[in-house]
Each structure stands twice: as C-alpha cells, then as structure tokens.
Scaffold this active site. Structure first.
Site, PDB file in Angstrom:
ATOM      1  N   TYR A  51       1.383  -8.611  -5.738  1.00 29.71           N
ATOM      2  CA  TYR A  51       0.006  -8.439  -5.282  1.00 29.71           C
ATOM      3  C   TYR A  51       0.027  -7.169  -4.446  1.00 29.71           C
ATOM      4  CZ  TYR A  51      -4.529  -9.722  -3.182  1.00 29.71           C
ATOM      5  OH  TYR A  51      -5.839  -9.750  -2.767  1.00 29.71           O
ATOM      6  N   THR A  52      -0.437  -6.067  -5.025  1.00 35.40           N
ATOM      7  CA  THR A  52      -0.279  -4.751  -4.404  1.00 35.40           C
ATOM      8  C   THR A  52      -1.566  -4.198  -3.813  1.00 35.40           C
ATOM      9  OG1 THR A  52      -0.640  -3.612  -6.506  1.00 35.40           O
ATOM     10  CG2 THR A  52       1.644  -4.168  -5.924  1.00 35.40           C
ATOM     11  N   THR A 101       8.886  -2.203  -1.575  1.00 38.78           N
ATOM     12  CA  THR A 101       8.010  -1.120  -1.124  1.00 38.78           C
ATOM     13  C   THR A 101       8.518  -0.514   0.170  1.00 38.78           C
ATOM     14  OG1 THR A 101       5.753  -0.632  -0.371  1.00 38.78           O
ATOM     15  CG2 THR A 101       6.579  -2.835   0.088  1.00 38.78           C
ATOM     16  N   ASP A 102       8.083   0.709   0.435  1.00 35.82           N
ATOM     17  CA  ASP A 102       8.394   1.332   1.725  1.00 35.82           C
ATOM     18  C   ASP A 102       7.540   0.753   2.844  1.00 35.82           C
ATOM     19  OD1 ASP A 102       6.026   2.510   0.747  1.00 35.82           O
ATOM     20  OD2 ASP A 102       6.433   4.403   1.763  1.00 35.82           O
ATOM     21  N   TYR A 108       0.755  -6.879   3.687  1.00 31.58           N
ATOM     22  CA  TYR A 108       1.416  -6.488   2.443  1.00 31.58           C
ATOM     23  C   TYR A 108       2.910  -6.237   2.692  1.00 31.58           C
ATOM     24  CZ  TYR A 108       2.879  -3.633  -1.506  1.00 31.58           C
ATOM     25  OH  TYR A 108       3.566  -3.121  -2.576  1.00 31.58           O
ATOM     26  N   LYS A 158       6.035  -8.445   1.169  1.00 31.13           N
ATOM     27  CA  LYS A 158       7.070  -7.864   0.318  1.00 31.13           C
ATOM     28  C   LYS A 158       8.453  -8.035   0.953  1.00 31.13           C
ATOM     29  CE  LYS A 158       6.712  -5.898  -3.080  1.00 31.13           C
ATOM     30  NZ  LYS A 158       6.908  -6.414  -4.448  1.00 31.13           N
TER      31      LYS A 158
END
Length: 148
Positions: A19-20, A59-60, A83, A87
């Site tokens: 879920y981005t 992710t970063d 987010y 992650k």
C-alpha cells in the site's frame, strides 16, 4: 498467497506488493499496516513453507531523512510517517536471511509515480513542474538494473 506458493513451489519469492499511497496511509493506518506489515507476514510464511528465499521491496521512508549523506543498510531506522512505519513493520516480518531492498523514487511510463505527477502538474505539454531541492535521489525506471 499460500496456495499459489504451494502450487508453484518457487525458489525465490519477490514481495513487491504494498500500500504505497503515502498520504492515504496517514489517514488509514489500519490498512497500511494490514497490507504492508501483516501482508508481508503472510508472504514470508508462504515462502518459508516451501523453503523459498524471500526478497522484500521496502522503502527509504524507514529513515527520517536527516542524514547528510546517503543511507546505508545498517543505518538506524526512524520512520516519521505511517507509511514508513508500516513498511518497517514489513521488514520486521521478514525472516533472518531474507533480502530487503530499500528503494526510492521508482518511476515508469505508467502508474502513479513522482515523475508522472510532476509532469502532469506542469504548465503545458512536455513541461514538468519544478522539482524539490530538499531531497536527493536517483530515480530509476522499474525495468533498469540496479546502479551497483
């Protein structure tokens, strides 16, 4: 997920689902964690059931962005957003020995990505809106090989 992995019995499972929608995660943390953390647990369990190596695309956003140099894999995480926390939760669901890839600014000709958004908000065809100067990254199309 489990039945697909049991049926295919792959040697490697690449978990690229997420879920981005970063802004939407802030208003819907339950969905963010259900997809990015709990979903990763299910993928990891399925991979383990067949002895497959798990590759998790992260992710970063697991970092806070305060470093004055590029991050490396052993830097401490400190996500500032739902987010990023979700992650990181996904990373924590990966078993020891899994490969975690922390990527940023993945962009392509289709889909919702930062290059398409910036160009869509420009003034006329072929003109992109201005870019931020507060961040530095190396945008990569999803079909290009890693730069290392």
């Amino acid at each position: 997920m489990l039945s697909a992995v049991l049926g295919l019995r792959p040697d490697v499972v690449v978990h690229a689902g997420a879920y981005t929608a970063v802004d939407a995660c802030e208003s819907d943390p339950d969905t963010a964690f259900a997809v990015n953390a709990l979903g990763t647990r299910h993928v990891a369990e399925a991979a383990a059931a067949v002895g497959a190596h798990l590759v998790y695309i992260s992710t970063d956003y697991v970092f806070d962005g305060t470093a004055d140099r590029p991050y490396v894999e052993w830097d401490a995480t400190n996500p500032l957003s739902v987010y990023g926390r979700s992650k990181l939760g996904g990373e924590q669901e990966c078993p020891g020995g899994a490969t975690v890839v922390r990527t940023s600014w993945v962009c392509g000709a289709t889909g919702n990505n930062m290059v398409r958004r910036r160009c869509a908000s420009g003034q006329g065809p072929g003109r992109c809106a201005s870019w931020t100067t507060s961040m530095a990254a190396r945008p990569s199309p999803p079909t290009s090989p890693p730069p290392w």
